[in-house]
Design a protein around this motif. Sequence first.
Motif, PDB file in Angstrom:
ATOM      1  N   MET A 163       0.819  -1.211   0.000  1.00 48.16           N
ATOM      2  CA  MET A 163       0.000   0.000   0.000  1.00 48.16           C
ATOM      3  C   MET A 163       0.854   1.263   0.000  1.00 48.16           C
ATOM      4  N   GLU A 164       1.963   1.232   0.740  1.00 51.88           N
ATOM      5  CA  GLU A 164       2.860   2.377   0.792  1.00 51.88           C
ATOM      6  C   GLU A 164       3.471   2.649  -0.585  1.00 51.88           C
ATOM      7  N   GLU A 165       3.794   1.557  -1.280  1.00 51.21           N
ATOM      8  CA  GLU A 165       4.363   1.710  -2.626  1.00 51.21           C
ATOM      9  C   GLU A 165       3.354   2.373  -3.561  1.00 51.21           C
ATOM     10  N   LEU A 166       2.100   1.941  -3.479  1.00 48.26           N
ATOM     11  CA  LEU A 166       1.055   2.507  -4.328  1.00 48.26           C
ATOM     12  C   LEU A 166       0.814   3.965  -3.989  1.00 48.26           C
ATOM     13  N   ARG A 167       0.781   4.295  -2.712  1.00 51.93           N
ATOM     14  CA  ARG A 167       0.564   5.676  -2.292  1.00 51.93           C
ATOM     15  C   ARG A 167       1.705   6.571  -2.790  1.00 51.93           C
ATOM     16  N   GLY A 168       2.934   6.091  -2.615  1.00 49.34           N
ATOM     17  CA  GLY A 168       4.084   6.877  -3.062  1.00 49.34           C
ATOM     18  C   GLY A 168       4.098   7.065  -4.570  1.00 49.34           C
ATOM     19  N   ALA A 169       3.784   6.002  -5.300  1.00 54.08           N
ATOM     20  CA  ALA A 169       3.749   6.091  -6.757  1.00 54.08           C
ATOM     21  C   ALA A 169       2.639   7.029  -7.223  1.00 54.08           C
ATOM     22  N   SER A 170       1.500   6.999  -6.531  1.00 52.36           N
ATOM     23  CA  SER A 170       0.379   7.874  -6.898  1.00 52.36           C
ATOM     24  C   SER A 170       0.739   9.339  -6.685  1.00 52.36           C
ATOM     25  N   PHE A 171       1.359   9.646  -5.553  1.00 59.19           N
ATOM     26  CA  PHE A 171       1.779  11.021  -5.292  1.00 59.19           C
ATOM     27  C   PHE A 171       2.796  11.487  -6.334  1.00 59.19           C
ATOM     28  N   ASN A 172       3.676  10.575  -6.711  1.00 60.37           N
ATOM     29  CA  ASN A 172       4.685  10.908  -7.717  1.00 60.37           C
ATOM     30  C   ASN A 172       4.036  11.209  -9.068  1.00 60.37           C
ATOM     31  N   GLU A 173       3.061  10.391  -9.457  1.00 62.64           N
ATOM     32  CA  GLU A 173       2.370  10.606 -10.728  1.00 62.64           C
ATOM     33  C   GLU A 173       1.552  11.898 -10.708  1.00 62.64           C
ATOM     34  N   ILE A 174       0.918  12.194  -9.577  1.00 60.97           N
ATOM     35  CA  ILE A 174       0.149  13.436  -9.448  1.00 60.97           C
ATOM     36  C   ILE A 174       1.056  14.649  -9.564  1.00 60.97           C
ATOM     37  N   GLU A 175       2.214  14.575  -8.904  1.00 59.37           N
ATOM     38  CA  GLU A 175       3.174  15.682  -8.969  1.00 59.37           C
ATOM     39  C   GLU A 175       3.663  15.897 -10.391  1.00 59.37           C
ATOM     40  N   ARG A 176       3.980  14.815 -11.077  1.00 63.18           N
ATOM     41  CA  ARG A 176       4.439  14.925 -12.463  1.00 63.18           C
ATOM     42  C   ARG A 176       3.343  15.481 -13.368  1.00 63.18           C
ATOM     43  N   LEU A 177       2.110  15.037 -13.122  1.00 65.58           N
ATOM     44  CA  LEU A 177       0.989  15.484 -13.950  1.00 65.58           C
ATOM     45  C   LEU A 177       0.771  16.982 -13.837  1.00 65.58           C
ATOM     46  N   PHE A 178       0.769  17.491 -12.612  1.00 67.68           N
ATOM     47  CA  PHE A 178       0.474  18.912 -12.420  1.00 67.68           C
ATOM     48  C   PHE A 178       1.661  19.824 -12.718  1.00 67.68           C
ATOM     49  N   LYS A 179       2.806  19.251 -13.027  1.00 68.22           N
ATOM     50  CA  LYS A 179       3.933  20.058 -13.494  1.00 68.22           C
ATOM     51  C   LYS A 179       3.876  20.286 -15.001  1.00 68.22           C
ATOM     52  N   LYS A 180       3.005  19.523 -15.667  1.00 68.73           N
ATOM     53  CA  LYS A 180       2.895  19.637 -17.115  1.00 68.73           C
ATOM     54  C   LYS A 180       1.980  20.801 -17.495  1.00 68.73           C
ATOM     55  N   LYS A 181       2.171  21.311 -18.702  1.00 65.46           N
ATOM     56  CA  LYS A 181       1.402  22.458 -19.158  1.00 65.46           C
ATOM     57  C   LYS A 181      -0.072  22.119 -19.355  1.00 65.46           C
ATOM     58  N   LYS A 182      -0.358  20.848 -19.640  1.00 62.94           N
ATOM     59  CA  LYS A 182      -1.755  20.451 -19.907  1.00 62.94           C
ATOM     60  C   LYS A 182      -2.659  20.745 -18.725  1.00 62.94           C
ATOM     61  N   ALA A 183      -2.154  20.520 -17.500  1.00 59.47           N
ATOM     62  CA  ALA A 183      -2.961  20.778 -16.306  1.00 59.47           C
ATOM     63  C   ALA A 183      -3.264  22.265 -16.163  1.00 59.47           C
ATOM     64  N   PHE A 184      -2.265  23.097 -16.440  1.00 60.96           N
ATOM     65  CA  PHE A 184      -2.449  24.553 -16.354  1.00 60.96           C
ATOM     66  C   PHE A 184      -3.412  25.042 -17.427  1.00 60.96           C
ATOM     67  N   ILE A 185      -3.258  24.523 -18.638  1.00 57.42           N
ATOM     68  CA  ILE A 185      -4.134  24.922 -19.747  1.00 57.42           C
ATOM     69  C   ILE A 185      -5.579  24.508 -19.453  1.00 57.42           C
ATOM     70  N   THR A 186      -5.758  23.319 -18.869  1.00 58.00           N
ATOM     71  CA  THR A 186      -7.101  22.853 -18.527  1.00 58.00           C
ATOM     72  C   THR A 186      -7.774  23.801 -17.547  1.00 58.00           C
ATOM     73  N   ALA A 187      -7.017  24.255 -16.534  1.00 59.09           N
ATOM     74  CA  ALA A 187      -7.573  25.193 -15.547  1.00 59.09           C
ATOM     75  C   ALA A 187      -7.973  26.505 -16.212  1.00 59.09           C
ATOM     76  N   ILE A 188      -7.137  27.002 -17.122  1.00 54.96           N
ATOM     77  CA  ILE A 188      -7.437  28.254 -17.824  1.00 54.96           C
ATOM     78  C   ILE A 188      -8.687  28.099 -18.684  1.00 54.96           C
ATOM     79  N   VAL A 189      -8.773  26.977 -19.410  1.00 54.58           N
ATOM     80  CA  VAL A 189      -9.944  26.742 -20.267  1.00 54.58           C
ATOM     81  C   VAL A 189     -11.202  26.603 -19.419  1.00 54.58           C
ATOM     82  N   SER A 190     -11.082  25.974 -18.262  1.00 54.90           N
ATOM     83  CA  SER A 190     -12.233  25.822 -17.362  1.00 54.90           C
ATOM     84  C   SER A 190     -12.755  27.190 -16.925  1.00 54.90           C
ATOM     85  N   ILE A 191     -11.845  28.071 -16.547  1.00 60.47           N
ATOM     86  CA  ILE A 191     -12.239  29.419 -16.127  1.00 60.47           C
ATOM     87  C   ILE A 191     -12.861  30.187 -17.286  1.00 60.47           C
TER      88      ILE A 191
END
Length: 250
Positions: free
Chosen positions: A1-29
Amino acid sequence: MEELRGASFNEIERLFKKKKAFITAIVSIMSIILGQLVVIGFRFGTGSRAADRAEFPLLVLSIYINAILPFFTALVAIDMFTGEFSQNTMKIALLRPISRLKLFLSKFSAISFFVFINLFLVMALSTLAGMFFNPGTMTIGELLRILLAYTVSIFPVLTVVLIIIFLANLFKNGAMAFLVSIILFVAMKALEIYNNSYKIVFITSTLGWYSHWTGSEIRVDVLLREFLIMLACSLMAFSAGFYLFDKKEL
């Protein structure tokens, strides 16, 4: 479970560092601003109310989950699977002491978090816009109704996400996976309109699941039927997607 939690946090961090996440927020607004301008224009042009404070967030939700969110979710999901395989960055993830199942689950968790954040960002902004720019009242009951609509909308969106993940692992080319995903989505939405009697067979019809929760009459049989359809499609898409992911060679 710890491995899954750590991997999930890592993937979330990588995802929100990408421009797609920022662009999605701008388009939503921007979609909320545009929607509010259309409502105001319609109100002044026709003299009708168009949408009151409580109705505006639900109007935004309908447009957002049927057009904007699936588009950006497809981009994110395909980039996290097909994109990483094609760029050979998946090797780095697999070098960690984690099974492919847990890696697959961590990526799905990151995409789920992306969907959750975007839905509730849109809910908060559209509710505020509705309160400030539209006539009518906004009671506690109406706020709870809006919260319920956005919360239950997570389930059909995640079903669509799992289907997109399956397509992302089916194709080696990210552009092809994205094109097929969009064509299938548009085709199913068009068939829903063309043959309304059988729209339940198209998974995209469940994106309106929230309307069964917020209507004047709550039909348990309809809610259960659509939930079981989403559950069955989710299990099949998850199983097929992971099978393809597990069999891919680096």
